[in-house]
Design a protein around this motif. Structure first.
Motif, short mmCIF file in Angstrom:
data_model
loop_
_atom_site.label_atom_id
_atom_site.label_comp_id
_atom_site.label_asym_id
_atom_site.label_seq_id
_atom_site.Cartn_x
_atom_site.Cartn_y
_atom_site.Cartn_z
N GLY A 92 -23.87 1.71 -10.08
CA GLY A 92 -22.98 0.65 -9.72
C GLY A 92 -21.63 0.74 -10.26
N LEU A 93 -21.44 1.29 -11.46
CA LEU A 93 -20.14 1.34 -11.87
C LEU A 93 -19.36 2.70 -11.47
CD1 LEU A 93 -20.65 1.22 -15.83
CD2 LEU A 93 -19.35 -0.28 -14.28
N ILE A 94 -19.90 3.75 -10.90
CA ILE A 94 -19.37 4.72 -10.12
C ILE A 94 -18.99 4.31 -8.66
CG2 ILE A 94 -20.00 7.04 -8.80
CD1 ILE A 94 -21.88 7.70 -11.36
N LEU A 95 -19.83 3.67 -8.09
CA LEU A 95 -19.31 2.83 -6.71
C LEU A 95 -18.17 2.07 -6.79
CD1 LEU A 95 -22.73 2.37 -5.24
CD2 LEU A 95 -21.24 4.09 -4.71
N LEU A 96 -18.04 1.26 -7.96
CA LEU A 96 -17.03 0.53 -8.17
C LEU A 96 -15.86 1.17 -8.45
CD1 LEU A 96 -15.81 -2.24 -8.51
CD2 LEU A 96 -16.31 -2.07 -11.12
N LEU A 97 -15.89 2.35 -9.24
CA LEU A 97 -14.58 3.04 -9.58
C LEU A 97 -14.23 3.69 -8.12
CD1 LEU A 97 -12.78 4.36 -11.43
CD2 LEU A 97 -14.27 6.25 -11.62
N ILE A 98 -14.99 4.38 -7.33
CA ILE A 98 -14.50 5.09 -6.11
C ILE A 98 -14.00 3.88 -5.02
CG2 ILE A 98 -15.61 5.88 -3.90
CD1 ILE A 98 -17.74 7.24 -5.64
N SER A 99 -14.48 2.77 -5.32
CA SER A 99 -13.93 1.56 -4.16
C SER A 99 -12.49 1.31 -4.57
CB SER A 99 -14.81 0.54 -4.47
OG SER A 99 -15.95 0.22 -3.82
N VAL A 100 -12.50 1.11 -6.07
CA VAL A 100 -11.12 0.89 -6.62
C VAL A 100 -10.01 1.90 -6.24
CG1 VAL A 100 -9.70 0.64 -8.62
CG2 VAL A 100 -11.82 -0.66 -8.50
N LEU A 101 -10.27 3.20 -6.30
CA LEU A 101 -9.58 4.65 -5.94
C LEU A 101 -9.14 4.49 -4.55
CD1 LEU A 101 -11.13 7.24 -8.17
CD2 LEU A 101 -8.92 5.98 -8.50
N VAL A 102 -10.18 4.32 -3.76
CA VAL A 102 -10.12 4.09 -2.15
C VAL A 102 -8.93 3.10 -1.78
CG1 VAL A 102 -11.09 3.65 0.05
CG2 VAL A 102 -12.16 5.24 -1.38
N PHE A 103 -9.12 1.95 -2.52
CA PHE A 103 -8.25 0.74 -2.08
C PHE A 103 -6.57 1.13 -2.77
CE2 PHE A 103 -12.01 -1.87 -1.70
CZ PHE A 103 -11.91 -2.05 -0.11
N TYR A 104 -6.75 1.51 -3.86
CA TYR A 104 -5.06 1.75 -4.44
C TYR A 104 -4.87 3.24 -3.46
CZ TYR A 104 -1.65 3.68 -7.04
OH TYR A 104 -0.52 3.76 -7.63
N GLY A 105 -5.76 4.17 -3.06
CA GLY A 105 -4.95 5.14 -2.44
C GLY A 105 -4.64 4.55 -0.88
N ILE A 106 -5.33 3.69 -0.26
CA ILE A 106 -4.44 3.13 0.77
C ILE A 106 -3.40 2.21 0.59
CG2 ILE A 106 -5.05 1.13 2.71
CD1 ILE A 106 -8.18 2.13 2.59
N TYR A 107 -3.41 1.60 -0.49
CA TYR A 107 -2.14 0.86 -0.88
C TYR A 107 -1.01 1.69 -0.84
CZ TYR A 107 1.58 -1.38 -3.33
OH TYR A 107 2.82 -2.06 -3.83
N TRP A 108 -1.23 2.89 -1.82
CA TRP A 108 -0.32 3.93 -2.03
C TRP A 108 0.22 4.25 -0.82
CZ3 TRP A 108 -0.25 9.13 -1.80
CH2 TRP A 108 1.03 10.03 -2.15
N ALA A 109 -0.64 4.80 0.09
CA ALA A 109 -0.27 5.48 1.43
C ALA A 109 0.59 5.03 2.29
CB ALA A 109 -1.40 6.39 1.95
N PHE A 110 0.31 3.43 2.32
CA PHE A 110 0.43 2.81 3.80
C PHE A 110 1.68 1.48 3.10
CE2 PHE A 110 -3.31 4.67 4.93
CZ PHE A 110 -2.78 5.39 6.28
N TYR A 111 1.41 0.96 1.72
CA TYR A 111 1.97 -0.09 2.00
C TYR A 111 3.15 -0.14 0.31
CZ TYR A 111 -1.09 -2.18 4.77
OH TYR A 111 -1.84 -2.50 6.05
#
Length: 120
Positions: free
Chosen positions: A8-27
């Protein structure tokens, strides 16, 4: 640590990194192209200078206007406070020492930004 909690912690960390990556790349407004300077307007009290840039996105993308706030009296890094698509001119008017109107968008320069990508 139990295996389900670890997964669960690994999935949460991956989710946070994916959402931050989307923000960083597009917004992230710090990643916008610089553009060509078309105007500079100093605030009434001389504390700020708003620089307007015309950004050419290339053959398949319309022009954009980027507004950059520069601090004249403080040692702060400039920040982008305005980004709008399908514009070629920047009509800038200072209403008071902290409020500016850029192409009809009223902004408090210390607290607000306008980014057309967040309107859709």
């Amino acid at each position: 640590m139990k295996k389900p909690l670890r997964i669960g912690l690994i999935l949460l960390l991956i989710s946070v990194l994916v959402f931050y990556g989307i923000y960083w790349a597009f917004y992230d407004m710090n990643r916008l192209p610089k553009g060509d300077l078309i105007s500079e307007i100093v605030s009434p009290d001389g504390e700020y200078t708003l620089k307007a840039y015309l950004v050419n996105g290339g053959a398949t993308v319309a022009y954009c206007i980027r507004g950059e706030l520069n601090y004249n009296l403080r040692n702060k890094k400039p920040k982008t406070i305005y980004w709008n698509y399908r514009e070629t001119e920047a009509k800038v008017e200072w209403k008071d020492k902290d409020t500016v109107v850029i192409n009809g968008h009223l902004l408090n320069v210390e607290k607000e930004v306008y980014d057309w990508r967040r309107e859709n």
